[in-house]
Design an enzyme around this catalytic site. Structure first.
Site, PDB file in Angstrom:
ATOM      1  N   LYS A   1       0.740  -1.181  -0.021  1.00 20.37           N
ATOM      2  CA  LYS A   1      -0.037  -0.038  -0.167  1.00 20.37           C
ATOM      3  C   LYS A   1       0.775   1.143  -0.034  1.00 20.37           C
ATOM      4  O   LYS A   1       2.139   1.127   0.529  1.00 20.37           O
ATOM      5  CB  LYS A   1      -0.932  -0.001   1.141  1.00 20.37           C
ATOM      6  CG  LYS A   1      -2.036  -0.929   1.419  1.00 20.37           C
ATOM      7  CD  LYS A   1      -2.973  -0.749   2.620  1.00 20.37           C
ATOM      8  CE  LYS A   1      -4.056  -1.778   2.721  1.00 20.37           C
ATOM      9  NZ  LYS A   1      -4.954  -1.670   1.392  1.00 20.37           N
TER      10      LYS A   1
ATOM     11  N   ARG B   1     -10.375 -11.610   1.992  1.00 21.04           N
ATOM     12  CA  ARG B   1     -11.204 -12.501   1.468  1.00 21.04           C
ATOM     13  C   ARG B   1     -10.487 -13.793   1.609  1.00 21.04           C
ATOM     14  O   ARG B   1     -10.983 -14.928   1.526  1.00 21.04           O
ATOM     15  CB  ARG B   1     -11.581 -12.131   0.168  1.00 21.04           C
ATOM     16  CG  ARG B   1     -10.390 -12.105  -0.926  1.00 21.04           C
ATOM     17  CD  ARG B   1     -10.847 -11.308  -2.219  1.00 21.04           C
ATOM     18  NE  ARG B   1     -10.749  -9.635  -2.021  1.00 21.04           N
ATOM     19  CZ  ARG B   1     -11.179  -9.088  -2.989  1.00 21.04           C
ATOM     20  NH1 ARG B   1     -11.598  -9.398  -4.184  1.00 21.04           N
ATOM     21  NH2 ARG B   1     -11.456  -7.662  -2.520  1.00 21.04           N
TER      22      ARG B   1
HETATM   23  N1  BES Z   1      -8.183  -3.665   4.227  1.00 20.54           N
HETATM   24  C1  BES Z   1      -8.268  -3.288   3.042  1.00 20.54           C
HETATM   25  C2  BES Z   1      -9.587  -2.476   2.857  1.00 20.54           C
HETATM   26  C3  BES Z   1      -9.689  -1.151   3.489  1.00 20.54           C
HETATM   27  C4  BES Z   1      -9.581   0.115   2.822  1.00 20.54           C
HETATM   28  C5  BES Z   1     -10.201  -1.134   4.839  1.00 20.54           C
HETATM   29  C6  BES Z   1      -9.710   1.090   3.253  1.00 20.54           C
HETATM   30  C7  BES Z   1     -10.437   0.038   5.304  1.00 20.54           C
HETATM   31  C8  BES Z   1      -9.968   1.364   4.593  1.00 20.54           C
HETATM   32  C9  BES Z   1      -8.153  -4.333   2.170  1.00 20.54           C
HETATM   33  O1  BES Z   1      -7.539  -5.620   2.578  1.00 20.54           O
HETATM   34  C10 BES Z   1      -7.846  -4.126   0.638  1.00 20.54           C
HETATM   35  O2  BES Z   1      -6.577  -3.608   0.728  1.00 20.54           O
HETATM   36  N2  BES Z   1      -8.686  -4.158  -0.119  1.00 20.54           N
HETATM   37  C11 BES Z   1      -8.144  -3.812  -1.562  1.00 20.54           C
HETATM   38  C12 BES Z   1      -8.568  -4.741  -2.463  1.00 20.54           C
HETATM   39  C13 BES Z   1      -8.105  -4.696  -3.795  1.00 20.54           C
HETATM   40  C14 BES Z   1      -6.802  -4.944  -3.854  1.00 20.54           C
HETATM   41  C15 BES Z   1      -9.097  -5.792  -4.891  1.00 20.54           C
HETATM   42  C16 BES Z   1      -8.829  -2.280  -1.715  1.00 20.54           C
HETATM   43  O3  BES Z   1      -9.876  -2.080  -1.601  1.00 20.54           O
HETATM   44  O4  BES Z   1      -8.065  -1.667  -2.482  1.00 20.54           O
HETATM   45 MN    MN Z   2      -5.513  -5.473   1.909  1.00 20.51          MN
END
Ligand code: BES
Ligand code: MN
Ligand code: ZN
EC number: 3.4.11.1
Length: 495
Positions: free
Chosen positions: A271, A345
């Site tokens: 990230k 997931r």
């Molecule tokens: N933990 C994150 C989702 C999240 C984002 C929670 C912002 C709280 C605030 C999750 O694991 C994630 O990184 N999801 C990705 C999925 C994508 C790679 C398909 C996302 O939402 O960017």
């Molecule tokens: Mn994630």
């Protein structure tokens, strides 16, 4: 710590307290008294509404105005805004809950308060007070103001069974929310998977739950490839915690599952740095489930409830799982990992297959799953997906308790986007659209056909990075503990 809470049927204007709380409403023709405030206004020295208006009070939701107690026996009179009346002309329960929360926060440092907000909505007033008095100070060297020491709730009859039950039940629900917040707010260096599992074990044992913890060896032996894959980059190995409540003659069997990523860096699909600290809250679903289980035994819901809570830290390292890896999930489905940041997931799939082996009637899963949830619904509205009928029931229940969950579809055509060139499924689609729904469709693949299920995406609502409002503090919010509790109560009631 929860303030001391009590009921009183004394006339509020005769209570000798440090602070007396009344509600004020944004009426059609200006400021009006809230429910239960008339006696206080009559006993006050002069025209209370005029005095309040001259101090700038408008009745806007969450507005707090403090003034000397005048002829009252209270030192301080605190007027809190309730917003407008609902369509029925009554002040909605959620307005009372929020106002009680805002007041409880503003009473930090005060010893003894009494509130008339309980006149029409005792449970909401109690819940709001317990949740609003919450503050996470575990890591501050200098102690700030203590939360309000004692709050008395003015009711018609303080000996009535219904009132005493309401006080007890609402306190337990507020405390469960605060338990979840404590877990979320504990920083990730102190709340890693094994530490989280230990805290869940302690909380569970103390409450009388059956507890089982699978460590990395047990996970490997039993084939939990999703949890192991996601956890493989961290020096701190994953866990799977199982908590069971057996509520005597139970009406139904319910499975709860919550995402317990103790920190989400994204892994190799790293990230960006900005805001990454908030990923300390990526175990909010797990925290809510653990706290709800403790509540379920405390209130002894007549249900069998089994929680399955996967815990892992998503880190980049030489041992991490990679984009391109294929994981064999618990139960045998293979998943091609195209993005290691879609890790929730993967651990949830393992947990949901395991949860379905117990043969539940219902499965409720909750997770900070997708940034797409925040884009679609904002920071305060959870997205609810799943089997249509049960999804709607969960969303309606969530709205009724003030958490505002909203039903979302699982459009079939998006499932095709999860096709993998070499495995049964890919963990992400090739495009950005409908990300919340695609994640829901991925999870659906791991739910047994006969189980009614719901997925509550709380990516936004789980964590408040802005200022406190209503009963919601900064940091972990405890959403969706109250939805889960109400869904369980509803199933206990109606099957
Ligand atoms: N933990 C994150 C989702 C999240 C984002 C929670 C912002 C709280 C605030 C999750 O694991 C994630 O990184 N999801 C990705 C999925 C994508 C790679 C398909 C996302 O939402 O960017
Ligand atoms: Mn994630
Ligand atoms: Zn995550």
């Amino acid at each position: 710590m929860t303030p001391k809470l009590a009921l009183t049927d004394s006339a509020p204007h005769k209570l000798a307290v440090d602070a007396l709380v009344i509600g004020v409403v944004q009426g059609e023709s200006g400021l009006e008294l809230g429910p239960g405030a008339e006696d206080v206004a009559d006993a006050y020295d002069g025209d209370l509404l005029a005095v309040l208006a001259s101090l700038g009070a408008t009745g806007k939701s969450g507005e707090v105005v403090k003034l000397p107690g005048g002829k009252l026996r209270a030192d301080l009179l605190v007027a809190v805004g309730l917003g407008g009346r609902g369509d029925s002309g009554a002040v909605p329960a959620e307005a009372i809950r929020r106002a009680s929360g805002a007041v409880a926060r503003s009473l930090a440092g005060v010893g003894h308060a009494a509130t008339t907000l309980s006149a029409t909505e005792l449970s909401a007033a109690v819940q709001g007070t317990v949740m609003g008095a919450y503050k996470f100070t575990g890591y501050k060297s200098a102690a700030g103001d203590d939360p309000v020491g004692k709050v008395e709730f003015v009711v018609a009859d303080d000996g009535a069974d219904t009132a005493r039950q309401a006080l007890k039940g609402a306190t337990a629900i507020g405390e469960a929310v605060n338990t979840a917040r404590d877990l979320i707010n504990t920083p990730p260096n102190d709340l890693f998977p094994a530490a989280f599992a230990e805290r869940a074990t302690e909380l569970g044992r103390a409450a009388g739950l059956e507890v089982e913890v699978l460590d990395e060896n047990a996970l490997r032996k039993q084939g939990f490839g999703g949890i192991l894959g996601v956890g493989s980059g961290s020096s701190r190995p994953p866990r799977l915690v199982r908590l069971r409540h057996r509520g005597g003659k139970s009406a139904a069997k319910v499975a709860l599952v919550g995402k317990g990523i103790t920190f989400d860096t994204g892994g190799i699909s790293l990230k960006p740095a900005a805001g990454m600290d908030e990923m300390t809250s990526d175990m909010s679903g797990a925290a809510a489930v653990v706290a709800t289980m403790v509540l379920a035994t405390k209130l002894n819901y007549p249900l069998e409830i089994i929680a399955t809570v996967p815990m892992a830290e998503n880190m980049p390292s030489g041992t991490s799982y990679r984009p391109g890896d294929v994981l064999t999930m618990y139960g045998g489905t293979t998943v091609e990992v195209l993005n290691t940041d879609a890790e929730g997931r993967l651990i949830l799939a393992d947990a949901m297959v395991r949860a379905c082996e117990d043969g539940p009637d219902y499965l409720v899963e909750t997770s900070t799953l997708t940034g797409a949830q925040v884009v679609a619904l904002g920071k305060r509205t959870p997205g609810v997906m799943g089997s249509e009928e049960f999804r709607d029931r969960v969303a309606q229940t969530s709205q009724a308790v003030g958490e505002g969950g909203w039903p979302m579809p699982l459009p079939e055509e998006l499932l095709g986007e999860l096709d993998s060139k070499l495995a049964d499924l890919a963990n992400v689609t090739g495009q950005r659209w409908g990300g919340m729904l695609a994640a829901g469709l991925f999870l659906q693949e791991f739910v047994a056909d006969e189980v009614a299920w719901a997925h509550i995406d709380i990516a936004g609502p789980a964590y408040n990075s802005g200022s406190p409002w209503g009963y919601t503090p900064k940091g972990g919010t405890g959403v969706p503990v109250r939805t889960l509790a109400a869904v369980l109560a509803d199933i206990a009631d109606r099957g």
